[in-house]
Scaffold this active site. Structure first.
Site, mmCIF file in Angstrom:
data_model
loop_
_atom_site.group_PDB
_atom_site.id
_atom_site.type_symbol
_atom_site.label_atom_id
_atom_site.label_comp_id
_atom_site.label_asym_id
_atom_site.label_seq_id
_atom_site.Cartn_x
_atom_site.Cartn_y
_atom_site.Cartn_z
ATOM 1 N N LYS A 176 0.876 -1.258 0.088
ATOM 2 C CA LYS A 176 -0.118 0.012 -0.109
ATOM 3 C C LYS A 176 0.927 1.313 -0.049
ATOM 4 O O LYS A 176 1.739 1.341 1.045
ATOM 5 C CB LYS A 176 -0.887 -0.075 1.277
ATOM 6 C CG LYS A 176 -1.824 1.202 1.423
ATOM 7 C CD LYS A 176 -2.976 1.190 2.365
ATOM 8 C CE LYS A 176 -3.429 2.533 2.558
ATOM 9 N NZ LYS A 176 -4.696 2.304 3.436
ATOM 10 N N LYS B 288 -2.353 -1.526 -3.871
ATOM 11 C CA LYS B 288 -2.898 -0.278 -3.836
ATOM 12 C C LYS B 288 -2.221 1.046 -3.911
ATOM 13 O O LYS B 288 -1.010 1.044 -3.140
ATOM 14 C CB LYS B 288 -3.825 -0.472 -2.339
ATOM 15 C CG LYS B 288 -4.752 0.813 -2.215
ATOM 16 C CD LYS B 288 -5.322 0.616 -0.755
ATOM 17 C CE LYS B 288 -5.996 1.954 -0.389
ATOM 18 N NZ LYS B 288 -6.775 1.731 0.758
ATOM 19 N N SER C 195 -10.211 5.594 -4.506
ATOM 20 C CA SER C 195 -11.066 6.620 -4.979
ATOM 21 C C SER C 195 -10.456 7.780 -5.770
ATOM 22 O O SER C 195 -11.436 8.242 -6.556
ATOM 23 C CB SER C 195 -11.370 7.287 -3.657
ATOM 24 O OG SER C 195 -10.051 7.664 -2.868
ATOM 25 N N TYR D 191 -14.999 1.061 -7.020
ATOM 26 C CA TYR D 191 -16.076 1.784 -7.001
ATOM 27 C C TYR D 191 -17.301 1.715 -8.086
ATOM 28 O O TYR D 191 -18.352 2.012 -8.207
ATOM 29 C CB TYR D 191 -16.033 2.943 -6.597
ATOM 30 C CG TYR D 191 -15.281 3.394 -5.439
ATOM 31 C CD1 TYR D 191 -15.903 3.278 -4.032
ATOM 32 C CD2 TYR D 191 -13.779 3.516 -5.239
ATOM 33 C CE1 TYR D 191 -14.856 3.473 -2.836
ATOM 34 C CE2 TYR D 191 -13.029 3.639 -4.178
ATOM 35 C CZ TYR D 191 -13.640 3.415 -2.799
ATOM 36 O OH TYR D 191 -12.662 3.595 -1.601
HETATM 37 C C1 PBG Z 1 -7.076 3.561 5.523
HETATM 38 C C2 PBG Z 1 -7.448 3.276 4.106
HETATM 39 C C3 PBG Z 1 -7.560 4.239 3.167
HETATM 40 C C4 PBG Z 1 -7.972 3.557 1.851
HETATM 41 C C5 PBG Z 1 -8.543 2.363 2.520
HETATM 42 N N1 PBG Z 1 -8.370 2.340 3.767
HETATM 43 C C6 PBG Z 1 -6.930 5.478 2.904
HETATM 44 C C7 PBG Z 1 -5.608 6.072 3.731
HETATM 45 O O1 PBG Z 1 -4.551 5.091 3.721
HETATM 46 O O2 PBG Z 1 -5.340 7.224 3.933
HETATM 47 C C8 PBG Z 1 -8.092 4.441 0.443
HETATM 48 C C9 PBG Z 1 -9.290 3.737 -0.288
HETATM 49 C C10 PBG Z 1 -9.496 4.745 -1.560
HETATM 50 O O3 PBG Z 1 -8.898 5.772 -1.748
HETATM 51 O O4 PBG Z 1 -10.511 4.218 -2.065
HETATM 52 N N2 PBG Z 1 -6.958 2.633 6.425
#
Ligand code: PBG
Length: 309
Positions: free
Chosen positions: A178, A231, A257, A296
């Site tokens: 991530k 991700k 997102s 989404y």
């Molecule tokens: C946080 C989390 C995030 C997303 C999923 N879980 C954002 C972050 O790490 O700040 C992002 C998902 C998305 O942007 O669609 N635990």
């Protein structure tokens, strides 16, 4: 006959945002077509997805500010919004696959995924909270636990807690690679979960690193992960492919997102063809090697029958 890659409903996981209240359905401003649902409407939404053949969901809670604290205690409180939602979904739709998010940020007054002390994240102390959260989700009927926090050692820790409590059949979908990405912005708007100070670069990965993703993935695999996730997806297709080539585990990718937001914005301006761009994105992520795609777009591609048979 000769097409190499297909996307079907079985590959898709639909992320859903939950909010307190009754009969609530509020659109996320930066994510046209995506809403925060109160539990009653969440059930309606899931029912309509199931009718389309979409049966996997990842739930995320929008928690009101006064319930947040430094230790995210709301995350494992028996009557919390999130735990009620999991129970309701599984009671009403036992056939739905419920993926739950394990991370402190929606419940943290610091807006971080770990405990913060003197401006630093306390990795090992955070594991205890993640374990409590994962166990609470399993008790409510979660099928797959998805730790998105990026603390080191959390997959092994959560696996142990689940096994010790008899939840041997609950799977772990680990956010393995991530990245500290700009593309999470709209998600943080949806949940009001942005960090109150600093950034997430001490625990999320540097976008410049590919080999490090393999280290993260191998550690998660050794610790007992059932899926390895990359991700975001689009700027990291090489990472999806790399991990796919180096594991027998299923690989998941999160079409995040910001990726959704930029596509929708261009469509709204008339600059992109929606059907073609959405299906091309999903096909590309599948081609790179992802079995599961968190997206989404999941419902709209089925509603509009955009996927080829
Ligand atoms: C946080 C989390 C995030 C997303 C999923 N879980 C954002 C972050 O790490 O700040 C992002 C998902 C998305 O942007 O669609 N635990």
């Amino acid at each position: 006959m000769v097409q190499e890659t297909h996307v079907s409903a079985a590959n898709l996981i639909f992320p859903l945002f939950i909010v307190e209240g009754n009969n609530q359905k509020t659109e996320v401003m930066s994510m046209p077509g995506i809403y925060r649902y109160s539990i009653d409407n969440l059930l309606r939404e899931i029912e309509s997805c199931l009718k389309l053949g979409l049966n996997s969901f990842d739930l995320f809670p929008n928690i009101s500010e006064e319930l947040k604290d430094k230790y995210a205690t709301e995350s494992y409180r028996e009557e919390s919004l999130y735990l009620r939602a999991i129970r309701e979904v599984k009671n009403n739709f036992p056939e739905a696959i419920v993926v739950t998010d394990v991370a402190m940020d929606p419940y943290s007054s610091d807006g971080h995924d770990g405990i913060v002390k003197n401006g630093e994240i306390l990795n090992d102390e955070t594991l205890d909270i993640l374990g409590k959260m994962a166990l609470a989700h399993a008790r409510c009927g979660a099928d797959i636990i998805a730790p998105s926090d990026m603390m080191d050692g959390r997959v092994g820790y959560i696996r142990q807690v689940l096994d010790d409590n008899g939840f041997i059949n609950v799977s772990i979908m680990s956010y393995s690679a991530k990245y500290a990405s700009a593309f999470y912005g709209p998600f943080r708007d949806a949940l009001n979960s942005a960090p109150k100070f600093g950034d997430k670069k001490t625990y999320q990965m540097n976008p410049a690193n590919q080999r490090e993703a393999l280290i993260e993935a191998r550690l998660d695999e050794a610790e007992g992960a059932d899926f390895l996730m990359v991700k975001p997806a689009l700027a990291y297709l090489d990472v999806i492919k790399l991990i796919k080539d180096n594991t027998e585990l299923p690989v998941a990718a999160y079409n995040v997102s910001g990726e959704y937001a930029m596509l929708k914005a261009a469509v709204q301006k008339g600059w992109l063809n929606e059907q073609r761009s959405v299906t091309e994105v999903l096909t590309g992520i599948r081609r790179a090697g992802a079995s599961a795609i968190l997206t989404y777009h999941a419902k709209e591609v089925l509603e509009n029958k955009w996927l080829t048979p």
